[in-house]
Design a protein around this motif. Structure first.
Motif, short mmCIF file in Angstrom:
data_model
loop_
_atom_site.label_atom_id
_atom_site.label_comp_id
_atom_site.label_asym_id
_atom_site.label_seq_id
_atom_site.Cartn_x
_atom_site.Cartn_y
_atom_site.Cartn_z
N SER A 178 42.29 27.89 38.57
CA SER A 178 42.08 28.67 37.34
C SER A 178 40.96 29.68 37.54
CB SER A 178 41.81 27.75 36.16
OG SER A 178 40.61 27.09 36.35
N ILE A 179 39.96 29.34 38.36
CA ILE A 179 38.92 30.33 38.66
C ILE A 179 39.53 31.50 39.43
CG2 ILE A 179 36.84 30.71 40.01
CD1 ILE A 179 35.93 27.97 39.23
N ALA A 180 40.46 31.20 40.36
CA ALA A 180 41.11 32.28 41.12
C ALA A 180 41.89 33.20 40.19
CB ALA A 180 42.02 31.69 42.19
N VAL A 181 42.61 32.60 39.22
CA VAL A 181 43.38 33.42 38.28
C VAL A 181 42.44 34.30 37.46
CG1 VAL A 181 44.82 33.31 36.23
CG2 VAL A 181 45.31 31.85 38.14
N LEU A 182 41.31 33.72 37.05
CA LEU A 182 40.33 34.48 36.26
C LEU A 182 39.77 35.65 37.07
CD1 LEU A 182 39.60 33.54 33.45
CD2 LEU A 182 37.42 32.83 34.34
N LEU A 183 39.46 35.37 38.36
CA LEU A 183 38.94 36.43 39.23
C LEU A 183 39.97 37.54 39.37
CD1 LEU A 183 37.23 34.66 42.20
CD2 LEU A 183 36.23 36.24 40.59
N TYR A 184 41.24 37.13 39.51
CA TYR A 184 42.28 38.14 39.68
C TYR A 184 42.40 39.00 38.44
CZ TYR A 184 46.68 40.26 40.85
OH TYR A 184 47.65 41.17 41.14
N ARG A 185 42.20 38.38 37.26
CA ARG A 185 42.26 39.16 36.02
C ARG A 185 41.11 40.14 35.93
NH1 ARG A 185 42.94 34.81 31.63
NH2 ARG A 185 45.08 34.14 31.97
N LYS A 186 39.92 39.72 36.37
CA LYS A 186 38.75 40.57 36.20
C LYS A 186 38.64 41.61 37.31
CE LYS A 186 35.95 38.50 33.09
NZ LYS A 186 35.39 37.90 32.18
N LYS A 187 38.88 41.20 38.56
CA LYS A 187 38.61 42.08 39.69
C LYS A 187 39.88 42.58 40.36
CE LYS A 187 34.04 41.26 40.37
NZ LYS A 187 32.99 42.08 40.93
N ASP A 188 41.03 42.05 39.99
CA ASP A 188 42.30 42.47 40.55
C ASP A 188 42.42 42.15 42.03
OD1 ASP A 188 44.62 43.43 39.45
OD2 ASP A 188 44.46 45.30 40.54
N THR A 189 41.72 41.14 42.48
CA THR A 189 41.82 40.74 43.88
C THR A 189 41.39 39.29 44.02
OG1 THR A 189 41.09 41.17 46.12
CG2 THR A 189 39.49 41.52 44.39
N THR A 190 41.83 38.64 45.10
CA THR A 190 41.30 37.31 45.39
C THR A 190 40.57 37.32 46.72
OG1 THR A 190 43.47 36.76 46.27
CG2 THR A 190 42.94 35.92 44.09
N ASP A 191 40.27 38.51 47.23
CA ASP A 191 39.57 38.62 48.50
C ASP A 191 38.09 38.33 48.28
OD1 ASP A 191 38.43 39.42 50.89
OD2 ASP A 191 40.01 40.87 51.24
N THR A 192 37.55 37.37 49.05
CA THR A 192 36.16 37.00 48.79
C THR A 192 35.17 38.06 49.26
OG1 THR A 192 36.29 35.73 50.83
CG2 THR A 192 36.45 34.52 48.78
N ARG A 193 35.64 39.04 50.07
CA ARG A 193 34.70 40.10 50.48
C ARG A 193 34.37 41.04 49.33
NH1 ARG A 193 38.03 41.51 55.70
NH2 ARG A 193 39.55 40.97 54.14
N GLU A 194 35.28 41.06 48.33
CA GLU A 194 35.05 41.95 47.19
C GLU A 194 34.06 41.34 46.21
OE1 GLU A 194 37.13 44.84 46.58
OE2 GLU A 194 37.77 44.62 48.65
N LEU A 195 33.85 40.05 46.31
CA LEU A 195 33.02 39.37 45.31
C LEU A 195 31.58 39.35 45.81
CD1 LEU A 195 35.39 36.37 44.86
CD2 LEU A 195 35.37 38.48 43.59
N GLU A 196 30.86 40.45 45.53
CA GLU A 196 29.50 40.53 46.08
C GLU A 196 28.48 40.77 44.98
OE1 GLU A 196 30.61 45.05 47.41
OE2 GLU A 196 30.16 43.52 48.91
N THR A 197 28.83 40.37 43.75
CA THR A 197 27.90 40.59 42.66
C THR A 197 26.63 39.79 42.84
OG1 THR A 197 29.91 40.55 41.39
CG2 THR A 197 27.90 40.85 40.17
N LEU A 198 26.74 38.60 43.41
CA LEU A 198 25.58 37.74 43.57
C LEU A 198 24.81 38.05 44.86
CD1 LEU A 198 26.58 34.19 42.43
CD2 LEU A 198 24.94 35.73 41.41
N LYS A 199 25.36 38.99 45.67
CA LYS A 199 24.67 39.31 46.92
C LYS A 199 23.41 40.11 46.61
CE LYS A 199 27.36 40.06 50.95
NZ LYS A 199 28.21 41.04 51.59
N TRP A 200 22.33 39.80 47.29
CA TRP A 200 21.07 40.46 46.97
C TRP A 200 20.96 41.78 47.69
CZ3 TRP A 200 15.41 39.46 48.18
CH2 TRP A 200 14.63 39.87 47.06
#
Lengths: 163, 100
Positions: B78-100
């Protein structure tokens, strides 16, 4: 002799399917390979006389959870094939090296184990039920709470207007 | 005759393959599948030890592991589905909001 042949068939199938899971480019094929790996592992469980666990593995795992997986895969990236990262970049090679090293170390540990003889107690439904509702009744009831928590969290996460 | 070592070797092999998949793949669904593979390898060694020592407790542990894995995979999906809704991808390289 027959069991030896079956062991090699099941374990070769499980390892081949696991390789398929991590190398295939489409997520759907990976999920189907995982179903194969689960069924082969269930065969190994039957050889070990763990009948209830083998049945649950096929029914619940390969039957229910991976069907859920397939639904999500088809919902999310059915059209877009997800290309894997098996390139000549350093990170994947290091990852593969790390897992090979892990296997080598584990193999050394396994070789040093003094194995007892094969003395199985058949894991039938009656025996397992007696164990789960006797000695392990408290953890068994706690898993009910865990599943309830999972259901509630999934409903909250999947709501359309999640804040 | 098949000994305990054979089963443990298969289990270690499956675990190493799952770890390689977990580290190499960058799709969130593939990472979840690799975690399933790793849990399955651990289950195999539990059942092997349980059979060779003639104690059913190992199989009870496998039962609990499967329940926990079921809960984990539903929440993860369900987290993956939510990510896909928000970011339109399930690629973990795109998820860098928490990266400093």
């Amino acid at each position: 002799m027959f069991e030896t042949v079956l062991f090699y068939i099941f374990s070769a199938g499980a390892v081949a399917a696991a390789i398929g899971v991590i190398t295939s480019r489409s997520s759907i094929y990976s999920a189907l390979f995982l179903v194969t790996a689960m069924c082969m592992t269930a065969g190994l469980f039957v050889l070990l006389k763990a009948y209830l666990v083998a049945t649950i593995l096929v029914l619940v795992y390969a039957g229910a959870i991976l069907v859920l997986f397939l639904f999500v895969v088809m919902m999310i990236d059915f059209k877009k094939t997800s290309f894997s990262d098996w390139g000549l970049k350093p990170a994947p090679i290091l990852a593969v090296l790390a897992s090979v090293l892990l296997f080598a170390l584990t193999f050394q540990v396994i070789r040093s184990i003094e194995a007892p003889g094969f003395a199985p107690q058949a894991g039938t439904t009656a025996e397992m039920g007696r164990l789960l509702f006797g000695r392990y009744v408290l953890p068994f009831e706690l898993t009910a709470f865990l599943l309830l928590a999972a259901v509630v969290s999934v409903v909250v996460l999947a709501k359309k207007d999640a804040k | 005759m098949i000994s305990l070592h054979h089963y443990l070797t298969v289990s270690a092999l499956l675990f190493a393959l799952g770890l390689a998949g977990l580290l190499v793949r960058r799709n969130m669904l593939m990472i979840l599948l690799s975690i399933e593979l790793i849990l399955n390898a651990a289950n195999l060694s539990f059942v092997a030890f349980s059979s060779y020592w003639g104690d059913l407790s190992g199989q009870a542990v496998v039962f609990f592991t499967m329940l926990v894995a079921a809960a984990e995979v539903t929440v993860g999906l369900s987290i993956a589905v939510l990510l896909y809704r928000k970011k339109d991808t399930t690629d973990t390289r795109e998820l860098e909001t928490l990266k400093w």
